[in-house]
Design a protein around this motif. Structure first.
Motif: not given
Length: 404
Positions: A27-41
C-alpha cells in the motif's frame, strides 16, 4: 541542491500513522498531511543532543522559544508579534478546540468555508456548536470566496466565530490581501471573531504571498486569533508543538483557561527544541524544500495533462496537498478512494470528508521523493482509467436496457 529530497527513507515499522495504519503489503499512502522527507539537519542535530542528555522531565518553555517565533514572523512576514500574545500548546487541532470552547457556548454557530480541513467539523461539534457553511466557489480550475453568502450568514447573531484556513486545506488557495480584508470587514461589522488556522503558512509558492490575517490592521489583530506551528513546513507533527497568538488580553485569558481545562497546556522537550532550531537555523532547508515541492506539483500537472486530461488538477498556490476534480466519473469520492485502494493499493483522501462541497474530488499528498510520486501517479493513472472504463460499461448497459 544542498539537501537530498530524492532520498527514499523507509517509514514502515516506525509507528508512522501514515505508513503503518494499514500494514497490508504494497500500500502506498498519499493521504495524511505529513512529509516523507527527513527534517532539516539543524533540527535533527539539536534533537540528537537533547536525546543524549537522557533525562526527559517536565519542560519549562525558555525565553529563546519566544524569541525564535517573534524573529521568524518579523523576518519572513513583516509581522511583529508581542511575546505576551503567545500561548503554546500541543497542536493546532487542540488549539482550535480550546479556542472554540473559550469563546462560544453550546448552541452558538461557527462559520467554515467548505471544502475545508475535516478537523474543523469535529472541533465545532465536540464543543456543542453548529456548523454554518460558506461554500467556496469552484471556477476556472481554482476557488474563490462567495462574499455575498458570507455577508448574509455572518449577520446571524448566533454566529460567533469564523474558522479561516490560510493557506487553505484542501483547495490550495493562498488568500490575497484584498480577500482577507473583505473577510475581516464582514466579520467586524457583525462582531464575528476570526480564528485563523495558518499552519501551512510557510508552504507558499512563487507568485503568491502568505499574509497573516492579524497583520493587516489593528482591528483585525484585536478581533482575531491565529494558530501556527512549524509542524507542516518542517515535518514535526509527531513532536506536538503549536502556538496561539491572541492580541486581545480578555480573549487570551479565556483561551488560556480553556487550554488548561482541556489539559493541553504541557509540551514535550523535543517539540520546544525543534521549534527553536527550525526557526533559527532551518530557513535554507525550507527554501530548497519549497522548490522541490513546486517541482513535484509541476511534474504532476504535466502527467495529468498527458495521461489524465479529463481530471482537472486544481491550481496549487500553497500546501503540498493537491485537489483533483474527479466529477467526470459520476461516482462518490468515497467510492473512488475505495476503488483506488482496492485496485492499486493507493491510499488518498476522498473529498467528501472535507464537507459536501468536496464531493467528486480527491486529495493527494505530493510531499515525497520524486520516485514515490511517480509510482503513485502511475497507480492513479491505472486506477482512474479502470474506474472510467467501468463507468462507460455501466452506461452502455443502462442505455441498452433503456432501448430494449
Amino acid at each position: 541542491m544542498k539537501y537530498d529530497f530524492d532520498e527514499i527513507i523507509s517509514r514502515r515499522n516506525s509507528n508512522s500513522y501514515k505508513w503503518d495504519a494499514v500494514m497490508e503489503e504494497g500500500v502506498l499512502p498519499m493521504w495524511v498531511a505529513d512529509m516523507d522527507f527527513r527534517t532539516a539537519p539543524a533540527v535533527v542535530e539539536v534533537l540528537r543532543k537533547r536525546m543524549d542528555h537522557g533525562i526527559f522531565g517536565y519542560t519549562k518553555v525558555p525565553p529563546v522559544y519566544y524569541d525564535a517565533i517573534i524573529n521568524w514572523f518579523t523576518r519572513r512576514h513583516g509581522w511583529q508579534i508581542d511575546r505576551d500574545w503567545i500561548i503554546y500548546t500541543s497542536g493546532v487541532v487542540p488549539a482550535l478546540s480550546a479556542i472554540i470552547k473559550a469563546l462560544t457556548v453550546p448552541g452558538d454557530r461557527v462559520l467554515v468555508q467548505t471544502p475545508v480541513y475535516n478537523c474543523f467539523f469535529s472541533s465545532i461539534r465536540n464543543n456543542g456548536c453548529e456548523i454554518v457553511a460558506n461554500p467556496l466557489v469552484y471556477t476556472n480550475g481554482t476557488y474563490r470566496i462567495d462574499f455575498d453568502d458570507l455577508a448574509r450568514k455572518a449577520t446571524d447573531p448566533k454566529v460567533r466565530l469564523l474558522l479561516l484556513c490560510n493557506p487553505h486545506n484542501p483547495v490550495g488557495r493562498v488568500w490575497t490581501r484584498a480577500e482577507l480584508m473583505c473577510i475581516g470587514e464582514i466579520c467586524l461589522r457583525n462582531d464575528v471573531l476570526v480564528v485563523a488556522d495558518e499552519i501551512h503558512c510557510e508552504l507558499v509558492y512563487s507568485g503568491h504571498t502568505y499574509i497573516p490575517f492579524a497583520s493587516i490592521s489593528d482591528d483585525f489583530r484585536n478581533r482575531s486569533v491565529t494558530c501556527t506551528s512549524p509542524s507542516k513546513a518542517f515535518n514535526l507533527a509527531g513532536l506536538q508543538i503549536a502556538n496561539i497568538f491572541a492580541a486581545d488580553e480578555s480573549v487570551r485569558v479565556k483561551i488560556d483557561k480553556a487550554i488548561n481545562l482541556n489539559e493541553v497546556c504541557d509540551v514535550n522537550p523535543f517539540g520546544v527544541e525543534a521549534l527553536v532550531a527550525a526557526y533559527n537555523d532551518g530557513e535554507e532547508w525550507l527554501k530548497e524544500l519549497k522548490c522541490y515541492l513546486s517541482d513535484n506539483y509541476l511534474y504532476m500537472r504535466t502527467f495529468f495533462n498527458k495521461y489524465l486530461p479529463q481530471f482537472p488538477v486544481v491550481k496549487l498556490e500553497g500546501t503540498y496537498l493537491v485537489w483533483v476534480d474527479c466529477s467526470v466519473l459520476n461516482r462518490s469520492s468515497k467510492e473512488i478512494a475505495e476503488l483506488l485502494l482496492k485496485a492499486e493499493k493507493l491510499w488518498i483522501n476522498e473529498g467528501s470528508m472535507y464537507g459536501e462541497a468536496g464531493e467528486g474530488f480527491i486529495r493527494i499528498n505530493i510531499a515525497c521523493p520524486r520516485q514515490i510520486l511517480i509510482d503513485g501517479l502511475n497507480r492513479l493513472k491505472r486506477g482512474l482509467k479502470e474506474i472510467s472504463l467501468c463507468y462507460c460499461r455501466d452506461r452502455q448497459i443502462l442505455l441498452h436496457d433503456t432501448i430494449e
